[in-house]
Design a protein around this motif. Structure first.
Motif, PDB file in Angstrom:
ATOM      1  N   GLU A 289      -8.993  -0.705 -10.074  1.00  0.00           N
ATOM      2  CA  GLU A 289      -9.944   0.010  -9.427  1.00  0.00           C
ATOM      3  C   GLU A 289      -9.780   1.275  -9.227  1.00  0.00           C
ATOM      4  O   GLU A 289      -8.415   1.378  -8.544  1.00  0.00           O
ATOM      5  CB  GLU A 289     -10.319  -0.696  -8.290  1.00  0.00           C
ATOM      6  CG  GLU A 289     -11.468  -0.027  -7.440  1.00  0.00           C
ATOM      7  CD  GLU A 289     -13.019  -0.427  -8.074  1.00  0.00           C
ATOM      8  OE1 GLU A 289     -13.824   0.244  -8.093  1.00  0.00           O
ATOM      9  OE2 GLU A 289     -13.027  -1.735  -8.603  1.00  0.00           O
ATOM     10  N   VAL A 290     -10.390   2.335  -9.396  1.00  0.00           N
ATOM     11  CA  VAL A 290      -9.957   3.841  -8.766  1.00  0.00           C
ATOM     12  C   VAL A 290     -11.352   3.916  -7.924  1.00  0.00           C
ATOM     13  O   VAL A 290     -12.350   3.984  -8.271  1.00  0.00           O
ATOM     14  CB  VAL A 290      -9.956   4.607  -9.938  1.00  0.00           C
ATOM     15  CG1 VAL A 290      -9.756   6.094  -9.409  1.00  0.00           C
ATOM     16  CG2 VAL A 290      -8.800   4.325 -11.108  1.00  0.00           C
TER      17      VAL A 290
ATOM     18  N   VAL B  88      -5.813   3.945  -6.062  1.00  0.00           N
ATOM     19  CA  VAL B  88      -5.854   3.450  -7.317  1.00  0.00           C
ATOM     20  C   VAL B  88      -5.568   1.879  -7.135  1.00  0.00           C
ATOM     21  O   VAL B  88      -4.164   1.597  -6.436  1.00  0.00           O
ATOM     22  CB  VAL B  88      -5.033   4.236  -8.074  1.00  0.00           C
ATOM     23  CG1 VAL B  88      -4.920   3.121  -9.320  1.00  0.00           C
ATOM     24  CG2 VAL B  88      -5.345   5.446  -8.435  1.00  0.00           C
ATOM     25  N   GLU B  89      -6.163   0.912  -7.389  1.00  0.00           N
ATOM     26  CA  GLU B  89      -5.657  -0.518  -7.172  1.00  0.00           C
ATOM     27  C   GLU B  89      -5.241  -0.908  -8.601  1.00  0.00           C
ATOM     28  O   GLU B  89      -5.780  -0.612  -9.529  1.00  0.00           O
ATOM     29  CB  GLU B  89      -6.901  -1.306  -6.980  1.00  0.00           C
ATOM     30  CG  GLU B  89      -7.497  -1.058  -5.333  1.00  0.00           C
ATOM     31  CD  GLU B  89      -8.633  -2.090  -4.951  1.00  0.00           C
ATOM     32  OE1 GLU B  89      -8.824  -3.217  -5.448  1.00  0.00           O
ATOM     33  OE2 GLU B  89      -9.599  -1.588  -4.401  1.00  0.00           O
ATOM     34  N   PHE B  90      -3.906  -1.624  -8.386  1.00  0.00           N
ATOM     35  CA  PHE B  90      -3.318  -1.776  -9.673  1.00  0.00           C
ATOM     36  C   PHE B  90      -2.482  -3.019  -9.663  1.00  0.00           C
ATOM     37  O   PHE B  90      -1.960  -3.503  -8.652  1.00  0.00           O
ATOM     38  CB  PHE B  90      -2.411  -0.635 -10.362  1.00  0.00           C
ATOM     39  CG  PHE B  90      -1.362  -0.116  -9.436  1.00  0.00           C
ATOM     40  CD1 PHE B  90       0.045  -0.501  -9.717  1.00  0.00           C
ATOM     41  CD2 PHE B  90      -1.559   0.547  -8.254  1.00  0.00           C
ATOM     42  CE1 PHE B  90       1.023  -0.086  -8.832  1.00  0.00           C
ATOM     43  CE2 PHE B  90      -0.325   0.864  -7.324  1.00  0.00           C
ATOM     44  CZ  PHE B  90       0.877   0.674  -8.022  1.00  0.00           C
TER      45      PHE B  90
ATOM     46  N   VAL C 281      -1.779  -1.050  -3.956  1.00  0.00           N
ATOM     47  CA  VAL C 281      -2.873  -0.085  -3.945  1.00  0.00           C
ATOM     48  C   VAL C 281      -2.005   1.148  -3.751  1.00  0.00           C
ATOM     49  O   VAL C 281      -1.087   1.217  -2.886  1.00  0.00           O
ATOM     50  CB  VAL C 281      -3.801  -0.321  -2.773  1.00  0.00           C
ATOM     51  CG1 VAL C 281      -4.749   0.914  -2.400  1.00  0.00           C
ATOM     52  CG2 VAL C 281      -4.432  -1.333  -2.907  1.00  0.00           C
ATOM     53  N   ALA C 282      -2.470   2.239  -4.340  1.00  0.00           N
ATOM     54  CA  ALA C 282      -1.778   3.819  -4.171  1.00  0.00           C
ATOM     55  C   ALA C 282      -2.819   4.632  -3.422  1.00  0.00           C
ATOM     56  O   ALA C 282      -3.904   4.735  -3.988  1.00  0.00           O
ATOM     57  CB  ALA C 282      -1.291   4.177  -5.558  1.00  0.00           C
ATOM     58  N   LEU C 283      -2.303   5.238  -2.663  1.00  0.00           N
ATOM     59  CA  LEU C 283      -3.436   6.187  -1.952  1.00  0.00           C
ATOM     60  C   LEU C 283      -3.042   7.540  -2.165  1.00  0.00           C
ATOM     61  O   LEU C 283      -1.774   8.025  -1.914  1.00  0.00           O
ATOM     62  CB  LEU C 283      -3.423   5.743  -0.668  1.00  0.00           C
ATOM     63  CG  LEU C 283      -3.904   6.871   0.423  1.00  0.00           C
ATOM     64  CD1 LEU C 283      -5.478   7.006   0.445  1.00  0.00           C
ATOM     65  CD2 LEU C 283      -3.679   6.799   2.049  1.00  0.00           C
TER      66      LEU C 283
ATOM     67  N   PHE D  40       0.726  -1.334   0.118  1.00  0.00           N
ATOM     68  CA  PHE D  40       0.174   0.173   0.078  1.00  0.00           C
ATOM     69  C   PHE D  40       0.965   1.172  -0.023  1.00  0.00           C
ATOM     70  O   PHE D  40       1.654   1.234   0.946  1.00  0.00           O
ATOM     71  CB  PHE D  40      -0.999  -0.210   1.103  1.00  0.00           C
ATOM     72  CG  PHE D  40      -2.040   1.018   1.336  1.00  0.00           C
ATOM     73  CD1 PHE D  40      -3.124   0.498   0.901  1.00  0.00           C
ATOM     74  CD2 PHE D  40      -1.736   2.256   1.734  1.00  0.00           C
ATOM     75  CE1 PHE D  40      -4.406   1.326   0.785  1.00  0.00           C
ATOM     76  CE2 PHE D  40      -3.066   3.003   1.772  1.00  0.00           C
ATOM     77  CZ  PHE D  40      -4.150   2.614   1.242  1.00  0.00           C
ATOM     78  N   LEU D  41       0.980   1.993  -1.111  1.00  0.00           N
ATOM     79  CA  LEU D  41       1.789   2.973  -1.227  1.00  0.00           C
ATOM     80  C   LEU D  41       1.176   4.314  -1.159  1.00  0.00           C
ATOM     81  O   LEU D  41       0.039   4.676  -1.533  1.00  0.00           O
ATOM     82  CB  LEU D  41       2.398   2.905  -2.649  1.00  0.00           C
ATOM     83  CG  LEU D  41       3.093   1.763  -2.978  1.00  0.00           C
ATOM     84  CD1 LEU D  41       3.338   1.500  -4.642  1.00  0.00           C
ATOM     85  CD2 LEU D  41       4.182   1.277  -2.300  1.00  0.00           C
ATOM     86  N   TRP D  42       1.682   5.305  -0.225  1.00  0.00           N
ATOM     87  CA  TRP D  42       1.065   6.603  -0.005  1.00  0.00           C
ATOM     88  C   TRP D  42       1.692   7.600  -0.947  1.00  0.00           C
ATOM     89  O   TRP D  42       3.080   7.886  -0.623  1.00  0.00           O
ATOM     90  CB  TRP D  42       1.448   6.959   1.728  1.00  0.00           C
ATOM     91  CG  TRP D  42       0.930   8.071   2.241  1.00  0.00           C
ATOM     92  CD1 TRP D  42       1.250   9.257   1.756  1.00  0.00           C
ATOM     93  CD2 TRP D  42      -0.122   8.229   3.189  1.00  0.00           C
ATOM     94  NE1 TRP D  42       0.557  10.199   2.571  1.00  0.00           N
ATOM     95  CE2 TRP D  42      -0.345   9.553   3.303  1.00  0.00           C
ATOM     96  CE3 TRP D  42      -0.675   7.435   3.915  1.00  0.00           C
ATOM     97  CZ2 TRP D  42      -0.910  10.157   4.408  1.00  0.00           C
ATOM     98  CZ3 TRP D  42      -1.680   7.912   4.954  1.00  0.00           C
ATOM     99  CH2 TRP D  42      -2.031   9.060   5.017  1.00  0.00           C
TER     100      TRP D  42
END
Length: 163
Positions: free
Chosen positions: A32-33, A54-56, A64-66, A7-9
């Motif tokens: 998913e966005v 953003v799920e990728f 997941v990017a937040l 999970f990337l912030w």
């Protein structure tokens, strides 16, 4: 389902970063966005409708990017290793991921978003796992003197063919 997902912030550019990573790695996609709801404006200062997560997938690995704001930054304490079989692969990933970022040493770089990567020839890991202490030491010493890793130089060092 993948049991553990990195999970990337990011501050506010998660979607841009994901598109960048997706352009580099084959077998990659956005799955998913999600967007911030109205309640996020007052609660955490995020604009309603802006990208929240953003799920990728990169090479079928889920992430997941937040967009979480500027409170937290990436550090070298966490990095992603890209295992490369050939020098052409090392060169390709090095060039693309280091563009606008920072080349460090020993195959490490920081991309333009501050995320750390290790671009590593698989042969290096074989050398470092060797039971021959002298060969292992020569390969390790050669690696320490490099920024981007060079497979031929690593092989030469391992074999004792260095000048």
């Amino acid at each position: 389902m993948q049991k553990i997902t990195p999970f990337l912030w990011f501050n506010s550019n998660a979607e841009e970063a994901v598109k960048f990573y997706k352009s580099i790695f084959p077998k990659s996609r956005i799955t998913e966005v999600t967007r911030y709801p109205k309640a996020a404006e007052n609660a955490i200062g995020q604009k309603a409708g802006s990208v929240m997560t953003v799920e990728f997938e990169l090479q079928e690995q889920k992430f997941v990017a937040l967009n979480g704001g500027p409170q937290f930054k990436f550090t070298e304490a966490v990095s992603f290793v890209v295992n490369c079989k050939t020098q052409a692969e090392v060169d390709k990933y090095w060039k693309k991921l280091s563009a606008g970022g920072k080349e460090i040493q020993c195959g490490w770089l920081q991309d333009k978003y501050g995320l750390s990567w290790q671009i590593v020839p698989t042969v290096l890991m074989e050398f470092l796992a060797s039971k021959d202490a002298e060969k292992k030491a020569r390969a390790f010493e050669a690696m320490l003197g490099m920024v981007k890793l060079d497979i031929k130089k690593l092989k030469d060092a391992y074999a004792g063919k260095t000048k």
